[in-house]
Design a protein around this motif. Structure first.
Motif, PDB file in Angstrom:
ATOM      1  N   THR A   1     -66.816 -23.978  49.093  1.00 47.54           N
ATOM      2  CA  THR A   1     -67.243 -25.118  50.084  1.00 47.54           C
ATOM      3  C   THR A   1     -67.555 -25.168  51.485  1.00 47.54           C
ATOM      4  OG1 THR A   1     -66.484 -26.612  48.106  1.00 47.54           O
ATOM      5  CG2 THR A   1     -66.958 -27.622  50.047  1.00 47.54           C
ATOM      6  N   GLU A   2     -66.143 -24.288  52.049  1.00 49.22           N
ATOM      7  CA  GLU A   2     -66.377 -24.024  53.425  1.00 49.22           C
ATOM      8  C   GLU A   2     -67.705 -23.053  53.638  1.00 49.22           C
ATOM      9  OE1 GLU A   2     -62.484 -22.619  54.158  1.00 49.22           O
ATOM     10  OE2 GLU A   2     -61.670 -24.439  54.011  1.00 49.22           O
ATOM     11  N   THR A   3     -67.808 -22.104  52.934  1.00 50.31           N
ATOM     12  CA  THR A   3     -68.755 -21.018  53.064  1.00 50.31           C
ATOM     13  C   THR A   3     -70.137 -21.600  53.232  1.00 50.31           C
ATOM     14  OG1 THR A   3     -67.252 -19.373  52.157  1.00 50.31           O
ATOM     15  CG2 THR A   3     -69.555 -18.678  52.377  1.00 50.31           C
ATOM     16  N   ASP A   4     -70.507 -22.511  51.958  1.00 47.05           N
ATOM     17  CA  ASP A   4     -71.678 -23.398  51.920  1.00 47.05           C
ATOM     18  C   ASP A   4     -71.968 -24.167  53.016  1.00 47.05           C
ATOM     19  OD1 ASP A   4     -73.861 -24.216  50.219  1.00 47.05           O
ATOM     20  OD2 ASP A   4     -73.128 -25.926  49.918  1.00 47.05           O
ATOM     21  N   THR A   5     -70.857 -24.989  53.821  1.00 48.15           N
ATOM     22  CA  THR A   5     -71.134 -25.648  54.880  1.00 48.15           C
ATOM     23  C   THR A   5     -71.796 -24.557  55.955  1.00 48.15           C
ATOM     24  OG1 THR A   5     -69.582 -27.311  54.222  1.00 48.15           O
ATOM     25  CG2 THR A   5     -69.978 -27.137  56.434  1.00 48.15           C
ATOM     26  N   GLU A   6     -70.758 -23.697  56.472  1.00 43.36           N
ATOM     27  CA  GLU A   6     -71.187 -22.442  57.195  1.00 43.36           C
ATOM     28  C   GLU A   6     -72.741 -21.976  56.842  1.00 43.36           C
ATOM     29  OE1 GLU A   6     -70.334 -17.881  56.984  1.00 43.36           O
ATOM     30  OE2 GLU A   6     -68.557 -19.165  57.316  1.00 43.36           O
TER      31      GLU A   6
ATOM     32  N   ASP B   1     -56.810 -18.959  42.790  1.00 36.18           N
ATOM     33  CA  ASP B   1     -57.143 -19.878  41.702  1.00 36.18           C
ATOM     34  C   ASP B   1     -58.342 -20.474  41.847  1.00 36.18           C
ATOM     35  OD1 ASP B   1     -56.473 -22.265  43.122  1.00 36.18           O
ATOM     36  OD2 ASP B   1     -54.324 -22.013  42.773  1.00 36.18           O
ATOM     37  N   ALA B   2     -58.809 -21.253  40.976  1.00 41.65           N
ATOM     38  CA  ALA B   2     -59.908 -21.967  40.866  1.00 41.65           C
ATOM     39  C   ALA B   2     -60.292 -23.122  41.967  1.00 41.65           C
ATOM     40  CB  ALA B   2     -60.186 -22.596  39.460  1.00 41.65           C
ATOM     41  N   GLY B   3     -59.074 -23.803  42.287  1.00 40.81           N
ATOM     42  CA  GLY B   3     -59.178 -24.711  43.498  1.00 40.81           C
ATOM     43  C   GLY B   3     -59.209 -23.959  44.691  1.00 40.81           C
ATOM     44  N   GLU B   4     -58.751 -22.998  44.879  1.00 43.09           N
ATOM     45  CA  GLU B   4     -58.776 -22.257  46.060  1.00 43.09           C
ATOM     46  C   GLU B   4     -60.134 -21.580  46.405  1.00 43.09           C
ATOM     47  OE1 GLU B   4     -54.156 -20.526  46.897  1.00 43.09           O
ATOM     48  OE2 GLU B   4     -55.575 -19.610  45.509  1.00 43.09           O
ATOM     49  N   ARG B   5     -60.906 -21.321  45.066  1.00 47.21           N
ATOM     50  CA  ARG B   5     -62.094 -20.681  45.155  1.00 47.21           C
ATOM     51  C   ARG B   5     -63.119 -21.828  45.576  1.00 47.21           C
ATOM     52  NH1 ARG B   5     -62.019 -17.146  39.582  1.00 47.21           N
ATOM     53  NH2 ARG B   5     -60.822 -15.299  40.559  1.00 47.21           N
ATOM     54  N   LYS B   6     -62.795 -22.940  45.073  1.00 40.35           N
ATOM     55  CA  LYS B   6     -63.735 -24.120  45.395  1.00 40.35           C
ATOM     56  C   LYS B   6     -63.670 -24.526  46.912  1.00 40.35           C
ATOM     57  CE  LYS B   6     -64.821 -28.787  44.075  1.00 40.35           C
ATOM     58  NZ  LYS B   6     -64.624 -29.857  43.237  1.00 40.35           N
ATOM     59  N   THR B   7     -62.656 -24.390  47.322  1.00 45.16           N
ATOM     60  CA  THR B   7     -62.326 -24.874  48.734  1.00 45.16           C
ATOM     61  C   THR B   7     -63.107 -23.666  49.450  1.00 45.16           C
ATOM     62  OG1 THR B   7     -60.255 -25.730  48.233  1.00 45.16           O
ATOM     63  CG2 THR B   7     -60.453 -24.830  50.476  1.00 45.16           C
ATOM     64  N   LEU B   8     -62.888 -22.517  49.433  1.00 38.71           N
ATOM     65  CA  LEU B   8     -63.497 -21.393  50.149  1.00 38.71           C
ATOM     66  C   LEU B   8     -64.852 -21.322  50.009  1.00 38.71           C
ATOM     67  CD1 LEU B   8     -63.056 -18.804  51.773  1.00 38.71           C
ATOM     68  CD2 LEU B   8     -63.284 -17.458  49.688  1.00 38.71           C
TER      69      LEU B   8
END
Length: 190
Positions: free
Chosen positions: A122-127, A113-120
């Motif tokens: 965001t983590e990938t962007d930090t990486e 879902d959209a919330g899980e996509r945003k979480t993923l």
């Protein structure tokens, strides 16, 4: 606005340079044919890239990146402007992002879902930020950095991005160097 100005502004927003910008600015010479040797994009890939872009720039009071066709824009840029090495990084990144989704949520990116996509993302962007801070000049850019750059470039140079997300005047008047800004106003597309 010409292509050089558009790329400069997107690069300024991102705090760096855009992958493939040299080819984009120089254009192709007669006989040049760039092809995606790393793979080709299917309709499912374009839909996948649209969902990534929509997570980066979601629909709010203005249409999001998906409505602007950011996925199709990314495929053209990767195929026509990226060298083989960067194409390979991009294609591999599409797989890695899906694998990260499967590992974290037990489902592919398209099924979360959209919330899980945003979480993923965001983590990938930090990486990606950590990778870019430590990488050597000869190392390739992080795949998510490429996706994010292409999303921003595709969106803000599209009709939707320029006319609905930004303020746009098709035929501008005189130059005004100092224009009052009210918090919450949209930026100008020039």
């Amino acid at each position: 606005m010409n292509r050089r100005e558009a790329l400069s502004r997107v690069a300024l927003i991102l705090g760096g340079t855009v992958v493939g910008a040299n080819v984009f600015l120089e254009g192709c010479k007669p006989g040049d044919k760039r092809t995606a040797t790393a793979g080709t994009f299917s309709d499912a890939d374009i839909a996948y890239l649209d969902e990534i872009a929509e997570t980066i720039i979601p629909t709010t009071s203005t249409p999001g990146a998906k409505a602007a066709g950011a996925g199709a824009f990314m495929t053209v840029m990767v195929n026509d402007c990226y060298d083989e090495k960067d194409q390979q990084v991009f294609f591999e990144g599409m797989k890695l992002l899906n694998e990260a989704s499967d590992k974290k949520f037990g489902k592919s990116f398209m099924d979360i879902d959209a919330g899980e996509r945003k979480t993923l993302l965001t983590e990938t962007d930090t990486e990606a930020k950590e990778y870019m801070a430590k990488k050597k000049p000869e190392d390739p850019k992080h795949y998510f950095r490429m996706m994010k750059e292409l999303t921003l470039l595709g969106y803000f140079t599209s009709e939707i991005g320029a006319t609905q997300a930004l303020r746009y005047v098709a035929v501008p008047g005189k130059y005004e160097g100092c224009v009052p800004y009210t918090k919450g106003d949209r930026a100008w597309a020039t």
